[in-house]
Enzyme design. Sequence first.
Site, mmCIF file in Angstrom:
data_model
loop_
_atom_site.group_PDB
_atom_site.id
_atom_site.type_symbol
_atom_site.label_atom_id
_atom_site.label_comp_id
_atom_site.label_asym_id
_atom_site.label_seq_id
_atom_site.Cartn_x
_atom_site.Cartn_y
_atom_site.Cartn_z
ATOM 1 N N SER A 1 -100.023 -72.975 46.696
ATOM 2 C CA SER A 1 -99.931 -74.401 46.345
ATOM 3 C C SER A 1 -100.979 -75.215 47.080
ATOM 4 O O SER A 1 -101.503 -74.781 48.112
ATOM 5 C CB SER A 1 -98.526 -74.920 46.657
ATOM 6 N N GLU B 1 -102.213 -79.219 48.436
ATOM 7 C CA GLU B 1 -101.769 -80.581 48.756
ATOM 8 C C GLU B 1 -102.925 -81.572 48.622
ATOM 9 O O GLU B 1 -104.036 -81.299 49.062
ATOM 10 C CB GLU B 1 -101.216 -80.602 50.193
ATOM 11 N N ASP C 1 -94.265 -90.679 60.176
ATOM 12 C CA ASP C 1 -94.618 -91.065 61.544
ATOM 13 C C ASP C 1 -94.334 -92.542 61.745
ATOM 14 O O ASP C 1 -94.283 -93.298 60.773
ATOM 15 C CB ASP C 1 -96.105 -90.764 61.801
ATOM 16 N N PHE D 1 -107.179 -83.863 63.740
ATOM 17 C CA PHE D 1 -105.897 -83.493 63.101
ATOM 18 C C PHE D 1 -104.955 -82.804 64.088
ATOM 19 O O PHE D 1 -103.790 -83.133 64.168
ATOM 20 C CB PHE D 1 -106.125 -82.558 61.910
ATOM 21 N N HIS E 1 -99.469 -72.787 51.450
ATOM 22 C CA HIS E 1 -99.673 -74.170 51.006
ATOM 23 C C HIS E 1 -100.958 -74.675 51.656
ATOM 24 O O HIS E 1 -101.034 -74.785 52.881
ATOM 25 C CB HIS E 1 -98.470 -75.026 51.451
HETATM 26 C C1 LIG Z 1 -95.689 -80.179 55.137
HETATM 27 C C2 LIG Z 1 -95.798 -81.571 55.712
HETATM 28 C C3 LIG Z 1 -96.088 -82.655 54.868
HETATM 29 C C4 LIG Z 1 -96.172 -83.953 55.377
HETATM 30 N N1 LIG Z 1 -96.451 -84.994 54.509
HETATM 31 C C5 LIG Z 1 -96.458 -86.264 54.982
HETATM 32 C C6 LIG Z 1 -96.651 -87.381 54.091
HETATM 33 O O1 LIG Z 1 -96.812 -87.201 52.889
HETATM 34 N N2 LIG Z 1 -96.638 -88.636 54.609
HETATM 35 C C7 LIG Z 1 -96.445 -88.869 55.946
HETATM 36 O O2 LIG Z 1 -96.446 -90.038 56.359
HETATM 37 N N3 LIG Z 1 -96.255 -87.835 56.822
HETATM 38 C C8 LIG Z 1 -96.252 -86.551 56.370
HETATM 39 N N4 LIG Z 1 -96.043 -85.505 57.239
HETATM 40 C C9 LIG Z 1 -95.913 -85.779 58.684
HETATM 41 C C10 LIG Z 1 -94.441 -86.073 59.065
HETATM 42 O O3 LIG Z 1 -94.019 -87.260 58.458
HETATM 43 C C11 LIG Z 1 -94.392 -86.186 60.590
HETATM 44 O O4 LIG Z 1 -94.599 -84.919 61.177
HETATM 45 C C12 LIG Z 1 -93.144 -86.842 61.148
HETATM 46 O O5 LIG Z 1 -93.391 -87.174 62.503
HETATM 47 C C13 LIG Z 1 -91.879 -85.993 61.116
HETATM 48 O O6 LIG Z 1 -91.401 -85.846 59.858
HETATM 49 P P1 LIG Z 1 -90.160 -84.841 59.582
HETATM 50 O O7 LIG Z 1 -89.798 -85.002 58.173
HETATM 51 O O8 LIG Z 1 -90.482 -83.507 60.073
HETATM 52 O O9 LIG Z 1 -89.060 -85.543 60.517
HETATM 53 P P2 LIG Z 1 -87.696 -85.057 61.123
HETATM 54 O O10 LIG Z 1 -87.250 -83.747 60.631
HETATM 55 O O11 LIG Z 1 -86.760 -86.205 60.972
HETATM 56 O O12 LIG Z 1 -88.058 -84.865 62.673
HETATM 57 C C14 LIG Z 1 -88.729 -85.896 63.398
HETATM 58 C C15 LIG Z 1 -88.453 -85.751 64.874
HETATM 59 O O13 LIG Z 1 -87.098 -86.137 65.135
HETATM 60 C C16 LIG Z 1 -86.349 -85.041 65.648
HETATM 61 N N5 LIG Z 1 -85.078 -85.070 64.903
HETATM 62 C C17 LIG Z 1 -84.838 -84.629 63.657
HETATM 63 N N6 LIG Z 1 -83.570 -84.869 63.297
HETATM 64 C C18 LIG Z 1 -82.987 -85.488 64.345
HETATM 65 C C19 LIG Z 1 -81.681 -85.992 64.596
HETATM 66 N N7 LIG Z 1 -80.715 -85.891 63.668
HETATM 67 N N8 LIG Z 1 -81.439 -86.583 65.782
HETATM 68 C C20 LIG Z 1 -82.406 -86.702 66.719
HETATM 69 N N9 LIG Z 1 -83.665 -86.224 66.545
HETATM 70 C C21 LIG Z 1 -83.952 -85.635 65.372
HETATM 71 C C22 LIG Z 1 -87.173 -83.780 65.367
HETATM 72 O O14 LIG Z 1 -86.976 -82.778 66.349
HETATM 73 C C23 LIG Z 1 -88.593 -84.338 65.423
HETATM 74 O O15 LIG Z 1 -89.053 -84.430 66.757
HETATM 75 C C24 LIG Z 1 -95.966 -84.188 56.767
HETATM 76 C C25 LIG Z 1 -95.694 -83.091 57.621
HETATM 77 C C26 LIG Z 1 -95.603 -81.800 57.106
HETATM 78 C C27 LIG Z 1 -95.309 -80.650 58.028
#
Ligand SMILES: Cc1cc2nc3c(=O)[nH]c(=O)nc-3n(C[C@H](O)[C@H](O)[C@H](O)COP(=O)(O)OP(=O)(O)OC[C@H]3O[C@@H](n4cnc5c(N)ncnc54)[C@H](O)[C@@H]3O)c2cc1C
Length: 293
Positions: A15, A17, A109, A219, A270
């Site tokens: 895939s 991105e 973020d 990055f 990916h």
């Molecule tokens: C494949 C991929 C695609 C991405 N695409 C984008 C994009 O399109 N746009 C963008 O803006 N960013 C994108 N990102 C970056 C991403 O948004 C950041 O890495 C962000 O900081 C974390 O997102 P997450 O969904 O992993 O968050 P989460 O899973 O919510 O985790 C965030 C942080 O909070 C902690 N955490 C999780 N759940 C809890 C909880 N219940 N209680 C307390 N702490 C918790 C985790 O350990 C982690 O440190 C992408 C990252 C990846 C790997």
Amino acid sequence: MRIDDLLGRGLPTISFEFFPPKTEQGFTQLYQTIEELRPLRPSYVSVTYGAGGSTRQKTVELVEKIQNDAKIRSMAHLTCVGHTADQIGGILDDLWKCGIRNVLALRGDPPAGQTVFTRIEGGFANADELAKYIRGSGHDFCIGVAGYPEGHPQCLNKTRDLEYLKRKVDNGGNFVVTQLFFDNADFYRFRDDARSMGIKVPIVAGIMPITNVSQIKRFVSMCGAKIPHRLLTKLESIETSNPDAVHQVGVDYAAMQCRDLLFNDVDGLHFYTLNKSKATVEIVKALNVKHAA
Ligand SMILES: Cc1cc2nc3c(=O)[nH]c(=O)nc-3n(C[C@H](O)[C@H](O)[C@H](O)COP(=O)(O)OP(=O)(O)OC[C@H]3O[C@@H](n4cnc5c(N)ncnc54)[C@H](O)[C@@H]3O)c2cc1C
């Protein structure tokens, strides 16, 4: 058109991105890139969700265009940043109406100028809450969630990080896509730990071909990944004297990484394309692998 119809069925997925460009010229270039990647018959492509907000509507438009005009199975990224649950619900309705069946549920973020992510009123604090909301939205989306082979930069405890990943999966995540990484040992450790914690869904490896040294350093500093010392030294030694060689070293390294991952039964690869086709085309052609499409 669901991605989980392809995953875990014996053949790996391949895939790509993309991100929504900011200019008309950027869109023209991206459509050209998509045409150049199309012969590789991607299992699916995904479109990121802009952190700042300006490109967000474009994510929905672009993912719809790629799926319905270019006829490539597509996934929209979606983040919690600045959105209430109702607003997310509206975006999900729009995606569903356009025929999109795959969403990558992310927290996102913190907005520029902030270091800590804070839930807005009526919104979500973490991606596990978003995944749960999508699962309960009334639309049967296939949900992807993000995983971090080297740990999420804000989480200093990898076991805790995996517990949160499990929560995302338990809340509806159908598969995991990882952050980019360059040392496969990090991926295998992450995958083994995830499996022993009961995370059984497919785990797709995120691959970023290195084509520019300063760009990749930027990055990795943002996402907390590390570049192996030997690779970095090699890249730095040719960066100024022979910039074209950087591309070849990056492609060769990524191809080697992918071969090893495929040999070790990775569920999918990916590619973070940065809207460019050359490196990805060269790598996928070099792999010459039968993949799910
Ligand atoms: C494949 C991929 C695609 C991405 N695409 C984008 C994009 O399109 N746009 C963008 O803006 N960013 C994108 N990102 C970056 C991403 O948004 C950041 O890495 C962000 O900081 C974390 O997102 P997450 O969904 O992993 O968050 P989460 O899973 O919510 O985790 C965030 C942080 O909070 C902690 N955490 C999780 N759940 C809890 C909880 N219940 N209680 C307390 N702490 C918790 C985790 O350990 C982690 O440190 C992408 C990252 C990846 C790997």
